[in-house]
Motif scaffolding. Structure first.
Motif, PDB file in Angstrom:
ATOM      1  N   GLY A  41      -5.041  10.492  -6.590  1.00  0.00           N
ATOM      2  CA  GLY A  41      -5.819   9.261  -6.490  1.00  0.00           C
ATOM      3  C   GLY A  41      -5.850   8.662  -5.109  1.00  0.00           C
ATOM      4  N   PHE A  42      -5.300   9.415  -4.131  1.00  0.00           N
ATOM      5  CA  PHE A  42      -5.251   8.883  -2.770  1.00  0.00           C
ATOM      6  C   PHE A  42      -6.668   8.652  -2.276  1.00  0.00           C
ATOM      7  N   PHE A  43      -6.927   7.436  -1.826  1.00  0.00           N
ATOM      8  CA  PHE A  43      -8.227   7.065  -1.292  1.00  0.00           C
ATOM      9  C   PHE A  43      -7.981   6.281  -0.028  1.00  0.00           C
ATOM     10  N   VAL A  71       0.530  15.644   4.733  1.00  0.00           N
ATOM     11  CA  VAL A  71       1.892  16.117   4.951  1.00  0.00           C
ATOM     12  C   VAL A  71       2.864  15.434   4.005  1.00  0.00           C
ATOM     13  N   SER A  72       2.689  14.140   3.836  1.00  0.00           N
ATOM     14  CA  SER A  72       3.629  13.380   3.029  1.00  0.00           C
ATOM     15  C   SER A  72       2.993  12.062   2.625  1.00  0.00           C
ATOM     16  N   CYS A  73       3.538  11.466   1.582  1.00  0.00           N
ATOM     17  CA  CYS A  73       3.048  10.175   1.134  1.00  0.00           C
ATOM     18  C   CYS A  73       4.209   9.378   0.559  1.00  0.00           C
ATOM     19  N   TYR A  75       0.824  -1.205   0.000  1.00  0.00           N
ATOM     20  CA  TYR A  75       0.000   0.000   0.000  1.00  0.00           C
ATOM     21  C   TYR A  75       0.862   1.261   0.000  1.00  0.00           C
ATOM     22  N   ALA A  76       0.309   2.308  -0.587  1.00  0.00           N
ATOM     23  CA  ALA A  76       0.853   3.641  -0.356  1.00  0.00           C
ATOM     24  C   ALA A  76       0.370   4.085   1.020  1.00  0.00           C
ATOM     25  N   VAL A  77       1.173   4.880   1.678  1.00  0.00           N
ATOM     26  CA  VAL A  77       0.806   5.373   3.004  1.00  0.00           C
ATOM     27  C   VAL A  77       1.044   6.872   3.077  1.00  0.00           C
ATOM     28  N   GLY A  78       0.045   7.558   3.562  1.00  0.00           N
ATOM     29  CA  GLY A  78       0.163   9.006   3.729  1.00  0.00           C
ATOM     30  C   GLY A  78       0.139   9.395   5.194  1.00  0.00           C
ATOM     31  N   TRP A  79       0.890  10.433   5.511  1.00  0.00           N
ATOM     32  CA  TRP A  79       0.828  11.054   6.831  1.00  0.00           C
ATOM     33  C   TRP A  79       0.010  12.333   6.703  1.00  0.00           C
TER      34      TRP A  79
END
Length: 121
Positions: free
Chosen positions: A104-106, A48-50, A32-36
């Motif tokens: 596309g962040f979901f 903040v970041s991904c 997975y992609a992970v975002g803060w």
């Protein structure tokens, strides 16, 4: 259900550093992609970041050059290194899993309690 647990926040003086951790126990983060994200009182949550599955990173302009996101697949953990902290960085920091970074962040994971970062002298 995808669940992430944040830790590492605390009280730090301006100019100080912290390392935040985002850990998963019920699924494998490397897929997975992970975002803060962070949310200060009275403000909207902001990304903040991904970090993508391939390791590509992105940052909000306000933290570029000061924050670094990384992943440790062996520990199933995403880190956010916060350097040169400013009072404006104070917020509750949370992480979320997604398929991709960018527009596309979901959010696929449930939001946790986050970890509080306080920057004050």
């Amino acid at each position: 259900q995808l669940q992430l647990v944040e830790s590492g926040g605390g009280l730090v003086q301006p100019g100080g550093s912290l390392r935040l951790s985002c850990a998963a126990s019920t699924f494998t983060l490397e897929h997975y992609a992970v975002g803060w994200f962070r949310q200060a009182p009275g403000k909207e949550r902001e990304e903040v970041s991904c970090i993508s599955v391939s390791g590509r990173t992105s940052y909000a302009d306000s933290v570029k050059g000061r924050f670094t996101i990384s992943r440790d697949n062996a520990k199933n953990t995403i880190y956010l290194q916060l350097n040169t902290l400013e009072p404006e960085d104070a917020a509750v920091y949370s992480c979320a899993a997604s398929g991709v970074c960018g527009t596309g962040f979901f959010v696929l994971s449930s939001w946790g309690q986050g970890t509080q970062v306080t920057v004050s002298s």
